[in-house]
Design an enzyme around this catalytic site. Sequence first.
Site, PDB file in Angstrom:
ATOM      1  N   HIS A   1     -10.642  -6.015   7.960  1.00  0.00           N
ATOM      2  CA  HIS A   1     -11.225  -5.744   6.658  1.00  0.00           C
ATOM      3  C   HIS A   1     -12.449  -4.831   6.750  1.00  0.00           C
ATOM      4  CE1 HIS A   1      -8.617  -9.029   5.591  1.00  0.00           C
ATOM      5  NE2 HIS A   1      -8.965  -8.974   4.318  1.00  0.00           N
TER       6      HIS A   1
ATOM      7  N   GLU B   1       0.817  -1.207   0.000  1.00  0.00           N
ATOM      8  CA  GLU B   1       0.000   0.000   0.000  1.00  0.00           C
ATOM      9  C   GLU B   1       0.856   1.265   0.000  1.00  0.00           C
ATOM     10  OE1 GLU B   1      -0.634  -2.628   1.919  1.00  0.00           O
ATOM     11  OE2 GLU B   1      -2.522  -3.288   0.965  1.00  0.00           O
TER      12      GLU B   1
END
Length: 325
Positions: A129, A60
């Site tokens: 998540h 990321e």
Amino acid sequence: MAQMTMIQAITDAMRTELNNDENVLVFGEDVGQNGGVFRATEGLQKEFGEERVFDTPLAESGIGGLAIGLGVTGFRPVMEIQFFGFVFEVMDSIAGQMTRMRYRSGGHYHSPITVRSPFGGGVKTPEMHADSLEGLMAQTPGLKVVIPSTPYDAKGLLISSIRDNDPVVYLEHMKLYRSFREEVPEEEYTIELGKADVKREGKDITVVTYGAMVHTCLKAAEELAEEGIELEVVDLRTVSPIDLDTILASVEKTNRVIVVQEAQKQAGIAAQVMADITERAILHLEAPVMRVTAPDTTYPFAVAEDIWLPHYNDVVEKAKEVMNF
């Protein structure tokens, strides 16, 4: 018009902007041939080529750095964080670099970056998540934070986000991806960022909410209407900046307010909304501003998710408390 799910509307928005502007690039983990973990980018690489829709390494921080570099060299990046719980790996790029680019360069450089990411509970995802981390983003000056609740809003808001010359965090609630369809124009259209929408008119209580909780509140409103209590449901759509004008106009009509969010009580943006209402409209209030949120704990494992998330019955009970104050 076409009947679209939210995921279809999001794909259509990206396709629209890839067609409109050759500087729009879409990239992230598995967004190319696979079309992303939820297939939000399905078919886009085949249509526009590997140079404009492409996969990145599972990093990321690298995705964020790439977006910054592309943004200052004239491109309009649409970067995907596969799940927003992974945003901590790219926080420096977002909060420390993108948001300051125009200011630190005296307007010479911009970060016209859209950070797309799924989030939200109710679908039994693994740990990290489903977290609602929009509060972290909303407390970062220089960021716009968008959270659509319907397919129509999703397309118009995403097109506006991609066209914005400053960074936008665009969060997509996973539970809403394929939960229903509605009519969405096949042609391009935009929805102004920073503008709320009254999803249901009512006279008794203003309910300020966003994301999947919009539908939770609409269900509560249907039940309460049978008892003669009319909720006005205000969908923020953009949680930074907050559309105070729409909120205050509703509060002046109803004189009672509940703020509803999926995030924990200490997270999200409910406290900010409550403070703004208290500062600007306290003389219109006939009861304290109240809220419905998740508890202040770490997001639970899937087995406990249903009892942890705010339920429409929680909104019903809070509305009765406000009415009886």
